[in-house]
Design a protein around this motif. Structure first.
Motif, mmCIF file in Angstrom:
data_model
loop_
_atom_site.group_PDB
_atom_site.id
_atom_site.type_symbol
_atom_site.label_atom_id
_atom_site.label_comp_id
_atom_site.label_asym_id
_atom_site.label_seq_id
_atom_site.Cartn_x
_atom_site.Cartn_y
_atom_site.Cartn_z
ATOM 1 N N GLY B 17 40.650 52.747 39.702
ATOM 2 C CA GLY B 17 39.183 52.845 39.218
ATOM 3 C C GLY B 17 37.815 52.633 39.403
ATOM 4 O O GLY B 17 36.635 53.197 39.663
ATOM 5 N N LEU B 18 37.840 51.613 40.649
ATOM 6 C CA LEU B 18 36.335 51.068 40.532
ATOM 7 C C LEU B 18 36.445 52.121 42.045
ATOM 8 O O LEU B 18 34.997 52.470 41.805
ATOM 9 C CB LEU B 18 37.346 49.182 41.448
ATOM 10 N N PHE B 19 36.962 52.860 42.601
ATOM 11 C CA PHE B 19 36.686 53.497 43.979
ATOM 12 C C PHE B 19 35.903 54.578 43.045
ATOM 13 O O PHE B 19 34.975 55.358 43.280
ATOM 14 C CB PHE B 19 38.069 54.347 44.053
ATOM 15 N N LEU B 20 36.716 54.990 42.031
ATOM 16 C CA LEU B 20 36.264 56.515 41.457
ATOM 17 C C LEU B 20 35.088 55.731 40.280
ATOM 18 O O LEU B 20 33.777 56.780 40.991
ATOM 19 C CB LEU B 20 37.382 56.513 39.431
ATOM 20 N N PHE B 21 34.907 54.669 39.545
ATOM 21 C CA PHE B 21 33.060 55.057 39.243
ATOM 22 C C PHE B 21 32.463 54.729 40.684
ATOM 23 O O PHE B 21 31.408 54.967 39.864
ATOM 24 C CB PHE B 21 33.636 53.043 39.021
ATOM 25 N N GLY B 22 32.716 53.697 41.578
ATOM 26 C CA GLY B 22 31.605 53.719 42.677
ATOM 27 C C GLY B 22 31.217 55.170 42.640
ATOM 28 O O GLY B 22 30.096 55.370 43.363
ATOM 29 N N ALA B 23 31.833 55.963 43.005
ATOM 30 C CA ALA B 23 31.557 57.515 43.819
ATOM 31 C C ALA B 23 31.164 58.225 42.868
ATOM 32 O O ALA B 23 30.591 58.797 42.753
ATOM 33 C CB ALA B 23 33.431 57.885 44.207
ATOM 34 N N SER B 24 31.443 58.141 41.877
ATOM 35 C CA SER B 24 30.048 58.808 40.706
ATOM 36 C C SER B 24 29.158 58.556 41.014
ATOM 37 O O SER B 24 28.327 59.252 39.981
ATOM 38 C CB SER B 24 31.640 58.637 39.399
ATOM 39 N N HIS B 25 29.066 57.339 39.737
ATOM 40 C CA HIS B 25 27.744 56.819 40.422
ATOM 41 C C HIS B 25 27.069 56.321 41.370
ATOM 42 O O HIS B 25 25.483 55.978 41.766
ATOM 43 C CB HIS B 25 27.917 55.219 39.572
ATOM 44 N N ARG B 26 28.183 56.557 42.764
ATOM 45 C CA ARG B 26 27.557 56.788 44.189
ATOM 46 C C ARG B 26 26.642 55.575 44.369
ATOM 47 O O ARG B 26 25.657 54.557 45.088
ATOM 48 C CB ARG B 26 25.671 57.472 44.101
ATOM 49 N N ILE B 27 27.433 54.410 44.128
ATOM 50 C CA ILE B 27 27.306 52.587 44.214
ATOM 51 C C ILE B 27 27.786 53.105 45.470
ATOM 52 O O ILE B 27 29.696 52.683 45.768
ATOM 53 C CB ILE B 27 27.536 52.015 43.052
ATOM 54 N N SER B 28 27.457 52.605 46.456
ATOM 55 C CA SER B 28 27.840 52.017 47.933
ATOM 56 C C SER B 28 29.517 51.387 48.198
ATOM 57 O O SER B 28 30.335 51.112 48.577
ATOM 58 C CB SER B 28 27.128 52.831 49.236
ATOM 59 N N PRO B 29 28.256 50.153 47.652
ATOM 60 C CA PRO B 29 29.350 48.653 47.723
ATOM 61 C C PRO B 29 30.422 49.346 47.317
ATOM 62 O O PRO B 29 31.936 48.353 47.696
ATOM 63 C CB PRO B 29 28.363 48.072 46.974
ATOM 64 N N VAL B 30 30.679 49.401 45.401
ATOM 65 C CA VAL B 30 31.232 49.351 44.954
ATOM 66 C C VAL B 30 32.417 50.498 45.251
ATOM 67 O O VAL B 30 33.970 49.867 45.496
ATOM 68 C CB VAL B 30 31.410 49.968 43.745
ATOM 69 N N THR B 31 32.306 52.020 45.842
ATOM 70 C CA THR B 31 33.461 52.715 46.686
ATOM 71 C C THR B 31 34.144 52.267 47.655
ATOM 72 O O THR B 31 35.838 52.089 47.916
ATOM 73 C CB THR B 31 32.586 53.894 46.652
ATOM 74 N N TRP B 32 33.251 51.265 48.561
ATOM 75 C CA TRP B 32 34.004 50.992 49.418
ATOM 76 C C TRP B 32 34.615 49.393 49.280
ATOM 77 O O TRP B 32 35.455 49.394 49.913
ATOM 78 C CB TRP B 32 32.561 49.764 50.483
ATOM 79 N N LEU B 33 34.102 48.756 48.299
ATOM 80 C CA LEU B 33 35.737 47.605 47.626
ATOM 81 C C LEU B 33 36.574 48.155 46.852
ATOM 82 O O LEU B 33 37.262 47.688 47.429
ATOM 83 C CB LEU B 33 34.301 46.870 46.669
ATOM 84 N N GLY B 34 36.562 49.376 46.398
ATOM 85 C CA GLY B 34 37.788 50.176 45.953
ATOM 86 C C GLY B 34 38.691 50.255 47.020
ATOM 87 O O GLY B 34 40.124 49.754 46.569
#
Lengths: 80, 681
Positions: B17-34
């Motif tokens: 979910g974190l990965f999806l959220f980060g990728a959809s909102h283009r928040i790179s740190p969140v994507t990487w964390l996911g």
């Protein structure tokens, strides 16, 4: 709640594709990677991910292969 | 499912979910964390969560285990039913036997009563016949007895009935108990059986499902087989087609062969044409190579012209001097461009020095190579030398022969020669080395004279009784006449020399600072030979080999101490030998430097040719020039305690050639003092 093995594999495929896409994007942004190299590497990475997970399962089920492919496509959709 | 795995699964879902959220909102740190949390978690779960196949296997194993337990319980139930049925039969049989026994007993008793009654009736009839009184009595008696028996029978009957009732009651109770037990067991078994029936039904259902799946699979297999058959048929058709195509191909091959032949003919024609072309090309190549040679020749001539232009460029300054032009041209060829500064001629134009200023960077290796080329251009014998100093390159071209050069520098060398007198200042011992006939003995006397006549320090004047004279003692196993001519006491026996050394040692030890003494000069000729003789003679005398060696060592130590300490005790040791090496003298390199060494004639030549590597080049060249100038003449070289210097031969410097019998020159009589030291008799 029952843990679903196929769901886990799909998630893994998606995350793995996402990771590769992110890495490739980093290299592309640093201008270390041309357009052609970027897209060819993207294709190679995704195919190898599908193949790796499918053979990791040691299964011969076409349905599961489709699930993994879908996971990869989701990762690709998100990552690119 | 394991609880831990469930938690991890939830965590994985959260990561995704974190990965999806980060990728959809283009928040790179969140994507990487996911990705960073989700990927390892997924891999772990993949390794731990069982696959569908493994789950089915597990279920199958469970069903088989249940089936086994149902069969086991069924067997148990049968066994129990059999057991209960046997028990009831046994009880009924027991009851029957008891009843039969009791009935037999009753029959026996009734028979007895009947027999008693019949007996009584017979008695009664007899009695009726005999008398009525007695009959009455007897009747009464029998009546009483019968009544008593009847009572007994009644009692027995009652007892029997009671027993019967009791037994029946007991049997009834047991029967009821058994029945109730049996019923309850049957109920329990029925319940179990029903449960197993349910499980078995489930299992049957699953099995039926499996069977259905299997039948479906079998149908699929059949379908596949049918497909295979169809494929086989198709393949047969294909084979036939293949045969047809093969035939067609054969026909085509024949056609092709014909065509190939035609093509081959064409190719041969073309080949002929090509070879003709090739020949033409070769002729053009040979022409071109000729042209190339012409061009190369042109290039080389142009290079020459270029070099000439370069020379012309500096021609004005160099006044058209051939040597300067040649040097500059060679330098240009070595990529060094220079400007002419000055030319200087010395020694009647035989030594030319040219000063050039470099106007490009250069390497000294190139300069050296240019210098090596120069003799061929300038017709000179020696390779010119160059120096680079203060931004100038100075070439020195020496056209003189080596002899001429030596002669030119003769004056300079002769000025630099020292005398023996110049070496006496340090008041040290001497080692005079030279081949036989090099005037060692007279040289030693000359040295002694120069020691005595030198200008003494105030301390020496104070210490010496007679500062202008000395006691002289010579030790020479060859007994040279020079000593006798000079009036010096000579000891010529090796053993006596050895003894004398002992006495000299005592003398050396007895001289203390502050006491006035006379100077003692000891001459020791033929050192190596004398030492050898002492060694053998002492060894023979003592009968021990080591004694000889000890004696030699003693002598060596003694004269070595004269070298080191004789200066203060006014004992000057003048040793003479043919060889200057360590072994011959028994004095090593550093002790040798306590003596002034005068190398005469060949010893000096040998020394210059072999042991002057440590000297600077200028000095070495001077030495070599001196050797060339003084060929076959008396020369000397002073070394050891003083710097290596060329020296005038003490007594024979002026003779034009070495010749036996040349009398010594400049040798003055030594002022001898009477020998007051102890001497061997």
């Amino acid at each position: 709640m029952e843990t679903n093995r196929v769901a886990i594999e799909c998630m893994m495929a998606s995350l793995l594709t996402g990771l590769f896409c992110q890495l490739l994007a980093v290299f592309r942004n640093n201008s270390q990677l041309g357009e052609f190299a970027y897209f060819s590497l993207l294709a190679l990475v995704n195919i190898s991910t599908i193949a790796a997970i499918y053979y990791l399962k040691r299964g011969r089920d076409l349905g599961e292969l489709m699930f993994i492919t879908m996971g990869v496509l989701v990762g690709l959709w998100i990552g690119v | 499912m394991d609880r831990r795995l469930k938690v991890l699964y939830c965590a994985n879902l959260a990561s995704f979910g974190l990965f999806l959220f980060g990728a959809s909102h283009r928040i790179s740190p969140v994507t990487w964390l996911g990705i960073a949390t989700g990927l390892p978690n997924s891999i772990y779960l993949c390794a731990k969560v069982p696959t569908q196949k493994e789950l089915e296997d597990n279920r199958r194993k469970e069903l088989l285990a249940l089936h086994d337990t149902v069969a086991k319980l069924q067997g148990e139930k049968d066994w129990l039913e059999q057991l209960n049925a046997g028990q009831a039969q046994k009880l009924l049989e027991e009851h029957g036997t008891r009843e039969a026994k009791l009935r037999d007993r009753i029959n026996e008793l009734t028979n007895e009563i009947e027999s008693l009654r019949s007996a009584h009736l017979e008695e009664l009839t007899e009695l009726q016949l005999d008398s009525s009184d007695e009959r009455g009595k007897l009747e009464e008696k029998y009546r009483l007895e019968v009544a008593r028996k009847q009572q007994e029978i009644n009692k027995l009957m009652q007892q029997l009935d009671g027993d019967k009732q009791l037994i029946l009651k007991q049997a009834e109770e047991e029967k009821e108990q058994l029945k109730s037990e049996h019923d309850s067991a049957i109920v329990a078994l029925q319940e179990q059986f029903e449960q197993y029936q349910i499980i078995a039904n489930e299992a049957k259902e699953i099995a039926a499902q499996r069977v259905a799946e299997a039948s479906a699979y079998a149908q699929k297999v059949q379908a596949k087989e049918q497909q295979l058959k169809e494929y086989e048929q198709q393949l047969n058709v294909k084979e036939i087609n293949q045969a047809i195509t093969d035939r067609e191909l054969e026909v085509k091959g024949q056609d092709l062969e014909v065509r190939v032949k035609a093509i081959n003919l064409d190719v041969e024609k073309k080949l002929l044409e090509e070879t003709e072309k090739l020949k033409e090309a070769q002729t053009t190549i040979t022409q071109l190579s000729l042209n190339e040679q012409v061009y190369l020749a042109e290039i080389s001539s142009l290079k020459g012209q270029l070099a000439e232009y370069h020379v012309m460029l500096f021609a004005e300054k160099s006044d058209g001097d051939y040597i300067v032009e040649t040097v500059q041209r060679l330098l240009i060829e070595a990529d060094i461009k220079t400007e002419f500064l000055r030319k200087e001629e010395k020694h009647d134009g035989k030594v030319i020095s040219i000063e050039l200023r470099p106007i490009s960077t250069f390497e000294s290796l190139h300069l050296k190579k240019t210098c090596e080329q120069l003799p061929g251009f300038l017709m000179i014998e020696r390779v010119p030398t160059f120096t680079t100093r203060n931004g100038k390159i100075t070439f020195t071209i020496d056209k003189r022969t080596s002899k001429e050069k030596a002669l030119a520098s003769r004056e300079v060398i002769e000025k630099s020669l020292i005398n023996v007198e110049d070496t006496t200042a340090k008041n040290l011992g001497y080692l005079i080395i030279g081949e036989p006939g090099s005037a060692k003995s007279t040289g030693a006397l000359y040295v002694a004279n120069s020691i005595i006549t030198q200008e003494l320090s105030q301390k020496a004047v104070d210490d010496l009784i007679d500062p202008h004279g000395a006691m002289l003692l010579a030790m020479d196993i060859h007994h040279s006449t020079s000593w006798d001519d000079a009036g010096v006491k000579v000891i010529d026996s090796p053993l006596e020399i050895y003894e004398q050394f002992k006495l000299l040692k005592d003398e050396y030890d007895s001289r203390k600072p502050g006491t006035k003494t006379n100077r003692l000069i000891i001459f020791f000729d033929e050192m190596a030979e004398t030492l050898d003789a002492i060694e053998t003679l002492v060894a023979d005398k003592e009968g021990k080999k080591t004694a000889g060696k000890d004696a030699v060592e003693f002598v060596q130590n003694t004269y070595r101490s004269f070298g080191t300490g004789g200066r203060k005790k006014y004992i000057n040791f003048v040793g003479m030998n043919h060889s200057y090496n360590v072994r011959a003298l028994g004095v090593d390199g550093y002790y040798r430097n306590c003596f002034v060494a005068l190398l005469l004639n060949d010893a000096a030549r040998h020394y210059i040719n072999t042991t002057t590597k440590h000297l600077p080049d200028g000095k070495k060249e001077q030495f070599y020039q001196w050797l060339e100038l003084m060929d076959n003449r008396y020369i000397a070289l002073a070394t050891g305690a003083i710097n290596d210097k060329l020296c005038k031969h003490p007594t024979h410097h002026d003779y034009p050639q070495i010749k036996d019998g040349n009398p010594p020159k400049n040798l003055q009589a030594v002022k001898q003092l009477p020998l007051t030291i102890k001497l061997v008799s």
